[in-house]
Design an enzyme around this catalytic site. Structure first.
Site, PDB file in Angstrom:
ATOM      1  N   VAL A 261       0.800  -1.067   0.104  1.00 51.01           N
ATOM      2  CA  VAL A 261      -0.104   0.046  -0.059  1.00 51.01           C
ATOM      3  C   VAL A 261       0.872   1.400   0.078  1.00 51.01           C
ATOM      4  O   VAL A 261       1.583   1.303   0.920  1.00 51.01           O
ATOM      5  CB  VAL A 261      -0.686  -0.183   1.297  1.00 51.01           C
ATOM      6  CG1 VAL A 261      -1.559   1.278   1.275  1.00 51.01           C
ATOM      7  CG2 VAL A 261      -1.929  -1.268   1.179  1.00 51.01           C
TER       8      VAL A 261
ATOM      9  N   ARG B  56      -2.472  12.828   1.621  1.00 47.84           N
ATOM     10  CA  ARG B  56      -3.466  13.584   2.247  1.00 47.84           C
ATOM     11  C   ARG B  56      -4.532  14.196   1.278  1.00 47.84           C
ATOM     12  O   ARG B  56      -5.037  15.358   1.507  1.00 47.84           O
ATOM     13  CB  ARG B  56      -2.926  14.773   3.146  1.00 47.84           C
ATOM     14  CG  ARG B  56      -1.735  14.059   4.145  1.00 47.84           C
ATOM     15  CD  ARG B  56      -2.252  12.853   5.070  1.00 47.84           C
ATOM     16  NE  ARG B  56      -1.071  12.325   5.719  1.00 47.84           N
ATOM     17  CZ  ARG B  56      -0.325  11.341   5.669  1.00 47.84           C
ATOM     18  NH1 ARG B  56      -0.633  10.751   4.194  1.00 47.84           N
ATOM     19  NH2 ARG B  56       0.668  11.005   6.401  1.00 47.84           N
ATOM     20  N   ARG B  57      -4.708  13.534   0.285  1.00 48.66           N
ATOM     21  CA  ARG B  57      -5.899  14.103  -0.506  1.00 48.66           C
ATOM     22  C   ARG B  57      -6.976  12.964  -0.940  1.00 48.66           C
ATOM     23  O   ARG B  57      -7.764  13.070  -1.877  1.00 48.66           O
ATOM     24  CB  ARG B  57      -5.071  14.350  -2.154  1.00 48.66           C
ATOM     25  CG  ARG B  57      -4.286  15.655  -2.169  1.00 48.66           C
ATOM     26  CD  ARG B  57      -3.472  15.677  -3.455  1.00 48.66           C
ATOM     27  NE  ARG B  57      -4.056  15.162  -4.782  1.00 48.66           N
ATOM     28  CZ  ARG B  57      -3.753  14.938  -5.894  1.00 48.66           C
ATOM     29  NH1 ARG B  57      -2.414  15.260  -6.103  1.00 48.66           N
ATOM     30  NH2 ARG B  57      -4.311  14.738  -6.900  1.00 48.66           N
ATOM     31  N   GLY B  58      -6.918  11.865  -0.015  1.00 48.37           N
ATOM     32  CA  GLY B  58      -7.859  10.949   0.035  1.00 48.37           C
ATOM     33  C   GLY B  58      -7.734   9.812  -0.983  1.00 48.37           C
ATOM     34  O   GLY B  58      -8.493   8.834  -1.249  1.00 48.37           O
TER      35      GLY B  58
ATOM     36  N   LEU C 182      -5.642   7.039  -0.610  1.00 48.53           N
ATOM     37  CA  LEU C 182      -5.498   5.844   0.166  1.00 48.53           C
ATOM     38  C   LEU C 182      -7.179   5.471   0.507  1.00 48.53           C
ATOM     39  O   LEU C 182      -7.337   4.356   0.446  1.00 48.53           O
ATOM     40  CB  LEU C 182      -4.887   6.108   1.365  1.00 48.53           C
ATOM     41  CG  LEU C 182      -4.927   4.770   2.426  1.00 48.53           C
ATOM     42  CD1 LEU C 182      -4.259   3.262   1.577  1.00 48.53           C
ATOM     43  CD2 LEU C 182      -4.377   4.941   3.629  1.00 48.53           C
TER      44      LEU C 182
ATOM     45  N   TYR D 124      -5.041   2.811   9.893  1.00 48.85           N
ATOM     46  CA  TYR D 124      -6.301   1.753   9.138  1.00 48.85           C
ATOM     47  C   TYR D 124      -7.509   1.563  10.167  1.00 48.85           C
ATOM     48  O   TYR D 124      -8.414   1.061   9.711  1.00 48.85           O
ATOM     49  CB  TYR D 124      -5.537   0.450   9.042  1.00 48.85           C
ATOM     50  CG  TYR D 124      -4.544   0.276   7.789  1.00 48.85           C
ATOM     51  CD1 TYR D 124      -4.830   0.421   6.660  1.00 48.85           C
ATOM     52  CD2 TYR D 124      -3.116   0.465   8.121  1.00 48.85           C
ATOM     53  CE1 TYR D 124      -3.932   0.530   5.478  1.00 48.85           C
ATOM     54  CE2 TYR D 124      -1.975   0.429   7.205  1.00 48.85           C
ATOM     55  CZ  TYR D 124      -2.747   0.675   5.767  1.00 48.85           C
ATOM     56  OH  TYR D 124      -1.691   0.946   4.993  1.00 48.85           O
TER      57      TYR D 124
ATOM     58  N   PHE E  98       3.736 -10.208   5.424  1.00 42.64           N
ATOM     59  CA  PHE E  98       3.512 -10.092   4.003  1.00 42.64           C
ATOM     60  C   PHE E  98       3.396  -8.512   3.994  1.00 42.64           C
ATOM     61  O   PHE E  98       3.189  -7.806   4.929  1.00 42.64           O
ATOM     62  CB  PHE E  98       2.064 -10.635   3.628  1.00 42.64           C
ATOM     63  CG  PHE E  98       0.915 -10.326   4.288  1.00 42.64           C
ATOM     64  CD1 PHE E  98       0.755 -11.207   5.448  1.00 42.64           C
ATOM     65  CD2 PHE E  98       0.094  -9.260   4.092  1.00 42.64           C
ATOM     66  CE1 PHE E  98      -0.617 -10.846   6.267  1.00 42.64           C
ATOM     67  CE2 PHE E  98      -1.030  -9.086   4.670  1.00 42.64           C
ATOM     68  CZ  PHE E  98      -1.335  -9.928   6.002  1.00 42.64           C
TER      69      PHE E  98
HETATM   70  C1  LIG Z   1      -0.116   6.043   4.400  1.00 45.57           C
HETATM   71  C2  LIG Z   1      -0.246   6.540   3.018  1.00 45.57           C
HETATM   72  C3  LIG Z   1      -0.611   5.277   2.261  1.00 45.57           C
HETATM   73  C4  LIG Z   1      -1.541   7.291   3.289  1.00 45.57           C
HETATM   74  O1  LIG Z   1      -2.226   7.859   1.845  1.00 45.57           O
HETATM   75  P1  LIG Z   1      -2.896   9.217   1.965  1.00 45.57           P
HETATM   76  O2  LIG Z   1      -3.588   9.102   0.593  1.00 45.57           O
HETATM   77  O3  LIG Z   1      -2.258  10.225   2.181  1.00 45.57           O
HETATM   78  O4  LIG Z   1      -4.322   8.975   2.870  1.00 45.57           O
HETATM   79  P2  LIG Z   1      -5.501   9.683   2.735  1.00 45.57           P
HETATM   80  O5  LIG Z   1      -5.366  11.084   2.179  1.00 45.57           O
HETATM   81  O6  LIG Z   1      -6.636   8.921   1.937  1.00 45.57           O
HETATM   82  O7  LIG Z   1      -5.825   9.841   4.318  1.00 45.57           O
HETATM   83  C5  LIG Z   1      -6.940   9.433   4.884  1.00 45.57           C
HETATM   84  C6  LIG Z   1      -6.957   9.645   6.365  1.00 45.57           C
HETATM   85  O8  LIG Z   1      -5.922   9.092   7.017  1.00 45.57           O
HETATM   86  C7  LIG Z   1      -5.053  10.019   7.538  1.00 45.57           C
HETATM   87  N1  LIG Z   1      -3.634   9.285   7.251  1.00 45.57           N
HETATM   88  C8  LIG Z   1      -3.094   8.936   6.406  1.00 45.57           C
HETATM   89  N2  LIG Z   1      -2.016   8.638   6.565  1.00 45.57           N
HETATM   90  C9  LIG Z   1      -1.616   8.715   7.835  1.00 45.57           C
HETATM   91  C10 LIG Z   1      -0.506   8.403   8.888  1.00 45.57           C
HETATM   92  N3  LIG Z   1       0.592   7.906   8.186  1.00 45.57           N
HETATM   93  N4  LIG Z   1      -0.558   8.656  10.025  1.00 45.57           N
HETATM   94  C11 LIG Z   1      -1.843   9.284  10.459  1.00 45.57           C
HETATM   95  N5  LIG Z   1      -2.899   9.565   9.636  1.00 45.57           N
HETATM   96  C12 LIG Z   1      -2.881   9.319   8.379  1.00 45.57           C
HETATM   97  C13 LIG Z   1      -4.943  11.162   6.972  1.00 45.57           C
HETATM   98  O9  LIG Z   1      -4.824  12.310   7.528  1.00 45.57           O
HETATM   99  C14 LIG Z   1      -6.652  11.182   6.506  1.00 45.57           C
HETATM  100  O10 LIG Z   1      -7.471  11.534   7.710  1.00 45.57           O
HETATM  101  P3  LIG Z   1      -8.777  12.300   7.887  1.00 45.57           P
HETATM  102  O11 LIG Z   1      -9.820  11.513   7.082  1.00 45.57           O
HETATM  103  O12 LIG Z   1      -9.223  12.532   9.337  1.00 45.57           O
HETATM  104  O13 LIG Z   1      -8.511  13.568   7.009  1.00 45.57           O
HETATM  105  C15 LIG Z   1       0.643   7.430   2.594  1.00 45.57           C
HETATM  106  O14 LIG Z   1       1.018   8.335   3.249  1.00 45.57           O
HETATM  107  C16 LIG Z   1       2.045   6.486   2.372  1.00 45.57           C
HETATM  108  O15 LIG Z   1       2.163   5.909   1.251  1.00 45.57           O
HETATM  109  N6  LIG Z   1       2.920   6.396   3.250  1.00 45.57           N
HETATM  110  C17 LIG Z   1       4.261   5.807   3.060  1.00 45.57           C
HETATM  111  C18 LIG Z   1       3.999   3.985   2.694  1.00 45.57           C
HETATM  112  C19 LIG Z   1       3.345   3.542   4.069  1.00 45.57           C
HETATM  113  O16 LIG Z   1       3.395   3.698   5.024  1.00 45.57           O
HETATM  114  N7  LIG Z   1       2.252   2.759   3.417  1.00 45.57           N
HETATM  115  C20 LIG Z   1       1.701   1.839   4.325  1.00 45.57           C
HETATM  116  C21 LIG Z   1       1.988   0.517   4.318  1.00 45.57           C
HETATM  117  S1  LIG Z   1       1.080  -0.475   5.621  1.00 45.57           S
END
Ligand SMILES: CC(C)(COP(=O)(O)OP(=O)(O)OC[C@H]1O[C@@H](n2cnc3c(N)ncnc32)[C@H](O)[C@@H]1OP(=O)(O)O)[C@@H](O)C(=O)NCCC(=O)NCCS
Length: 400
Positions: free
Chosen positions: A85, A93-95, A97, A126, A400
Site C-alpha cells: 500500500v 492527504r488528498r484521499g 488511500l 487503518y 506479507f
Molecule cells: C499511508 C499512506 C498510504 C496514506 O495515503 P494518503 O493518500 O495520504 O491517505 P488519505 O489522504 O486517504 O488519508 C485518509 C486519512 O488518514 C490519515 N492518514 C493517512 N496517513 C496517515 C498516517 N501515516 N498517519 C496518520 N494518519 C494518516 C489522513 O490524515 C486522513 O485523515 P482524515 O480522514 O481525518 O483527513 C501514504 O502516506 C503512504 O504511502 N505512506 C508511506 C508508505 C506507507 O506507510 N504505506 C502503508 C504500508 S502498510
C-alpha cells in the site's frame, strides 16, 4: 475526488506499481534481476492502482492475495491479505488511500471474502477503514552463553540443513497442519515465492533447517548470521514454525548450538512463546518489544461471527460500520452460534473494535475500560470475556 481513477492494474503495470510502493518506503526500484522473483509473488488481478486523469501517472497502489485465517474452533475464514500500500509522496492527504481502501473492500465483498488483513506500517492509519489489532507479537533476544536447555525439556527430533528451494517445497506441504492457532494464515504459492524473493535480497547467506518428528516434517526455521567481528555473531531468526513441543524444542536446541553465535534475535513471535521456560536460566531471553501484528477487517460481519465457536453464556452485540453499513445491527453470540437478532444490545462497538475481540486478542471488558466498547447491560462485558476467550493468544506468524 474527481482528478484520479481507481482500477485493477494490468500485468504490464505491475512493475511500476511495485516501484511506486518501494519509493513510498524509501527503497530503490527493483532491478531487472530482482523483478522475475517479485513478479512470481503477485497474484493476477489483485493489484489496484490510482491514476491521475490529466497526466495518466500512477500515484497510488494497493494489492492483496487470497488467503484464509484460522479462527477459534479451527475454521478457516476466507481473507484478502492486503499489502504493498503506498501513495506517491507529493499526492498524499488528498484521499487517495481512502479511495483505494474503499475500492478494495468493495472488491473483497463482491468476491465473497469474509475478512481482510494487513500489517500496518503505522498504527494510526487503518482503524478508520474498520481494521483493528487482531493479533499481537513480541520480539526477543537470547543470550546464547546463558541459554542451557533444561534436562526435562522435550528431546526433539532430527534437524537437517537443506537446500532452500527444496526445503520450501516440503515446508509448504507441511505448513497447513501447523496453522491451527487462531490468527494463522493460509500461505498460497505466491506467498512462498515472496519469501524466496525476500531471502534472495538478504546480504549474507541464509540457512534453512527442517525438523522431522515421527510423522515427518513438523518444524522449520530459516536464519541469517551477522558476524561484524570475530567472537560477536548474531543469528537472526527470519522464520520459524513448529507443530508441537518436540518440534519447538528440537529447532531451538539446534539454533542454540550453532557455533560462534553469541546471540539469537527472534521477531514477531507469539506472546506465549515458551522459549524461556525451556531454559535453566529464563533470563537468558529478553523481550525487546511487544506490538500489534495482524490488523483484521471483518468484511462480512454476519459470516465472520458465524464461522468461529463460542463457549459460555450468550451476549448481544450491536455493531456500527460506517464504511460497509450492511454489517450494522445486533448479533446474538452463544454456544449455538452467531445470528442477527432483534434483542436489545448489551454491548455496543464499532467494526474495528469487533476485530480486536473476534480472535481473542483483547478482552471486551478491557475495551469497556478504555471506552471502545459501551456496556448497556450490567455484567455483559464479563460474559463476553468468557464467551470469546481462547486457550492460546492469537498469532499470525506470516509476514506479507
Ligand atoms: C499511508 C499512506 C498510504 C496514506 O495515503 P494518503 O493518500 O495520504 O491517505 P488519505 O489522504 O486517504 O488519508 C485518509 C486519512 O488518514 C490519515 N492518514 C493517512 N496517513 C496517515 C498516517 N501515516 N498517519 C496518520 N494518519 C494518516 C489522513 O490524515 C486522513 O485523515 P482524515 O480522514 O481525518 O483527513 C501514504 O502516506 C503512504 O504511502 N505512506 C508511506 C508508505 C506507507 O506507510 N504505506 C502503508 C504500508 S502498510
Amino acid at each position: 475526488m474527481t482528478d484520479h481513477v481507481v482500477r485493477t492494474l494490468t500485468d504490464d503495470e505491475l512493475r511500476a506499481s511495485q516501484d511506486l510502493f518501494r519509493a513510498t518506503l524509501h527503497v530503490k526500484p527493483l532491478t531487472d534481476d530482482q523483478w522475475p522473483s517479485v513478479r512470481a509473488s503477485l497474484q493476477p488481478a489483485r493489484s489496484l492502482g490510482v491514476h491521475e486523469v490529466d497526466s495518466g501517472a500512477l500515484i497510488g497502489t494497493a494489492r492483496s492475495f487470497d488467503s484464509a485465517i484460522t479462527v477459534p474452533g479451527g475454521g478457516d475464514v476466507p481473507l484478502g491479505a492486503v499489502t504493498s500500500v503506498g501513495v506517491r509522496a507529493d499526492c498524499t492527504r488528498r484521499g487517495v488511500l481512502t479511495e483505494l481502501m474503499h475500492a478494495q473492500l468493495r472488491e473483497f465483498a463482491d468476491r465473497g471474502l469474509v475478512a481482510a488483513g494487513l500489517h500496518a506500517s503505522e498504527s494510526a492509519i487503518y482503524g478508520r477503514f474498520g481494521y483493528g489489532i487482531a493479533t499481537r507479537a513480541r520480539d526477543y533476544t537470547v543470550d546464547v552463553r546463558r541459554a542451557k536447555v533444561r534436562q526435562d525439556a522435550p528431546a526433539g527430533g532430527r534437524v537437517n540443513i537443506e537446500n532452500l528451494d527444496s526445503a520450501m517445497e516440503r515446508w509448504a506441504a507441511a505448513y497447513p497442519a501447523m496453522a491451527t492457532r487462531p490468527g494463522m494464515l493460509a500461505r498460497p504459492d505466491e506467498w512462498w515465492a515472496g519469501l524466496r524473493s525476500h531471502l534472495a535480497r538478504e546480504e549474507g547467506p541464509v540457512t534453512a533447517v527442517t525438523h522431522e518428528g515421527t510423522g515427518g516434517v513438523d518444524g522449520f526455521a530459516v536464519y541469517s548470521v551477522d558476524r561484524p567481528r570475530p567472537g560477536s555473531a548474531t543469528l537472526n531468526l527470519i522464520e520459524m514454525q513448529a507443530a508441537g513441543p518436540e518440534a519447538f524444542c528440537g529447532v531451538w536446541r539446534y539454533l542454540l548450538s550453532v557455533d560462534l553465535v553469541h546471540e539469537v534475535t527472534a521477531s514477531v513471535r507469539p506472546l506465549d512463546d515458551p522459549l524461556e521456560l525451556l531454559l535453566t536460566d529464563p533470563r537468558a531471553v529478553s523481550t525487546t518489544g511487544q506490538f500489534d501484528d495482524l490488523w483484521v477487517r471483518l468484511v462480512d460481519v454476519p459470516a465472520a461471527l458465524a464461522m468461529r465457536t463460542y463457549d459460555g453464556e450468550p451476549v448481544v452485540l450491536e455493531v456500527t460500520d460506517p464504511v460497509l453499513p450492511g454489517n450494522e445491527g445486533c448479533y446474538r453470540l452463544g454456544p449455538d452460534g452467531a445470528v442477527r437478532t432483534d434483542q436489545p444490545a448489551e454491548l455496543q462497538l464499532s467494526v474495528d473494535t469487533l476485530a480486536m475481540i473476534h480472535l481473542g486478542a483483547w478482552r471486551p471488558s478491557q475495551l469497556v475500560d478504555t471506552g471502545r466498547v459501551r456496556e448497556t447491560a450490567p455484567g455483559a462485558a464479563e460474559r463476553a470475556d468468557r464467551l470469546l476467550s481462547t486457550a492460546t493468544p492469537p498469532w499470525c506468524g506470516t509476514f506479507f
